[in-house]
Design a protein around this motif. Structure first.
Motif, short mmCIF file in Angstrom:
data_model
loop_
_atom_site.label_atom_id
_atom_site.label_comp_id
_atom_site.label_asym_id
_atom_site.label_seq_id
_atom_site.Cartn_x
_atom_site.Cartn_y
_atom_site.Cartn_z
N ASP A 7 2.30 13.12 2.46
CA ASP A 7 2.76 13.15 3.85
C ASP A 7 2.48 11.83 4.57
OD1 ASP A 7 0.03 13.27 4.08
OD2 ASP A 7 -0.04 15.17 5.18
N SER A 8 2.10 10.81 3.83
CA SER A 8 1.92 9.47 4.40
C SER A 8 2.45 8.46 3.39
CB SER A 8 0.44 9.20 4.70
OG SER A 8 -0.33 9.23 3.52
N ASP A 66 -4.38 4.27 0.69
CA ASP A 66 -4.47 3.03 1.45
C ASP A 66 -3.41 2.04 0.99
OD1 ASP A 66 -6.26 1.29 3.31
OD2 ASP A 66 -6.11 0.08 1.49
N ALA A 67 -3.22 1.91 -0.32
CA ALA A 67 -2.23 0.98 -0.86
C ALA A 67 -0.82 1.42 -0.49
CB ALA A 67 -2.37 0.88 -2.37
N LEU A 68 -0.54 2.71 -0.59
CA LEU A 68 0.80 3.20 -0.28
C LEU A 68 1.12 3.06 1.21
CD1 LEU A 68 1.01 6.38 -2.54
CD2 LEU A 68 2.08 4.14 -2.90
N GLU A 69 0.10 3.26 2.05
CA GLU A 69 0.34 3.09 3.47
C GLU A 69 0.57 1.62 3.80
OE1 GLU A 69 1.19 4.01 7.22
OE2 GLU A 69 0.89 5.44 5.58
N GLU A 70 -0.14 0.71 3.11
CA GLU A 70 0.11 -0.72 3.31
C GLU A 70 1.54 -1.07 2.91
OE1 GLU A 70 -1.18 -4.95 1.32
OE2 GLU A 70 -2.74 -3.43 1.53
N LEU A 71 1.99 -0.49 1.79
CA LEU A 71 3.35 -0.75 1.35
C LEU A 71 4.35 -0.20 2.36
CD1 LEU A 71 5.19 -1.85 -0.84
CD2 LEU A 71 4.94 0.31 -2.08
#
Length: 211
Positions: free
Chosen positions: A126-127, A71-76
């Protein structure tokens, strides 16, 4: 990447809100210490949800903390997409990602602490950041901007360097983060095959305002 359809009724909305509250609590814990030993009860209390709600969404703490990191990496990744919209040069995208990350360590410390503590295992995800870095590298190789031949190895080098930069920003808060990030971006662009003078220019182009 595809996004989930929005909840259609009150039950689904509450279920989604509960799940997000658990993920948010896990992110806070990871940002504070990087430690995943907190009990499910403690996580549920921090999320302000019932203990039994946990197992309606996650089978284990490992699954929850993994979801929190993703979730954090996708927000970034979405932050990069938003601020770098319209940038077509793969070299500039790589450099700007490093430089924005250094600024985010101050602007969004919780987000970057999650990356600092738990990002290593998600470099090839992959995300989030991994997929975006691979996309930009492949575009740069296809256009001749980059001379590297193995995108996966290049992602490894970029991901490890980004984590090290974030660590440096928190370990030495008095250091000029912009200058450190620009210097590192310049070195990495040269590693990717960008000519030295070009790499120096690209690594110091104006950045969008995070505000």
């Amino acid at each position: 990447m595809p996004t989930s359809a929005p909840p259609r009724n009150r039950f689904e909305r509450r279920r989604a809100e509960t799940r997000q509250a658990l993920v948010r609590a896990a992110r806070q814990i990871l940002a504070e210490t990087g430690d995943t030993s907190a009990s499910i009860q403690a996580i549920a209390e921090r999320a302000d949800v019932g203990f039994g709600s946990f197992y309606n969404h996650f089978e284990s703490k490992t699954e929850l903390f993994d979801a929190a990191v993703r979730d954090a990496l996708e927000e970034l990744g979405r932050t990069f997409d938003e601020h770098l919209d319209g940038v077509d040069d793969p070299a500039e995208l790589v450099a700007a990602g490093f430089r924005l990350s250094a600024r985010l360590a101050e602007a969004r410390p919780e987000l970057m602490q999650v990356l600092r503590h738990r990002g290593l295992g998600h470099i090839h995800s992959d995300s989030g950041l991994g997929s975006r870095a691979l996309r930009d590298l492949q575009a740069g190789i296809a256009s001749g901007r980059f001379t590297v031949t193995d995108p996966a190895v290049a992602v490894t080098a970029l991901g490890g360097s980004l984590l090290a930069l974030v660590e440096l920003r928190f370990a030495e808060p008095g250091r000029d983060g912009d200058e450190a990030a620009s210097n590192l971006a310049e070195m990495l662009l040269r590693m990717l095959g960008v000519p030295p003078e070009d790499a120096r220019d690209v690594a110091r182009r104006p950045l969008p305002d995070l505000a």
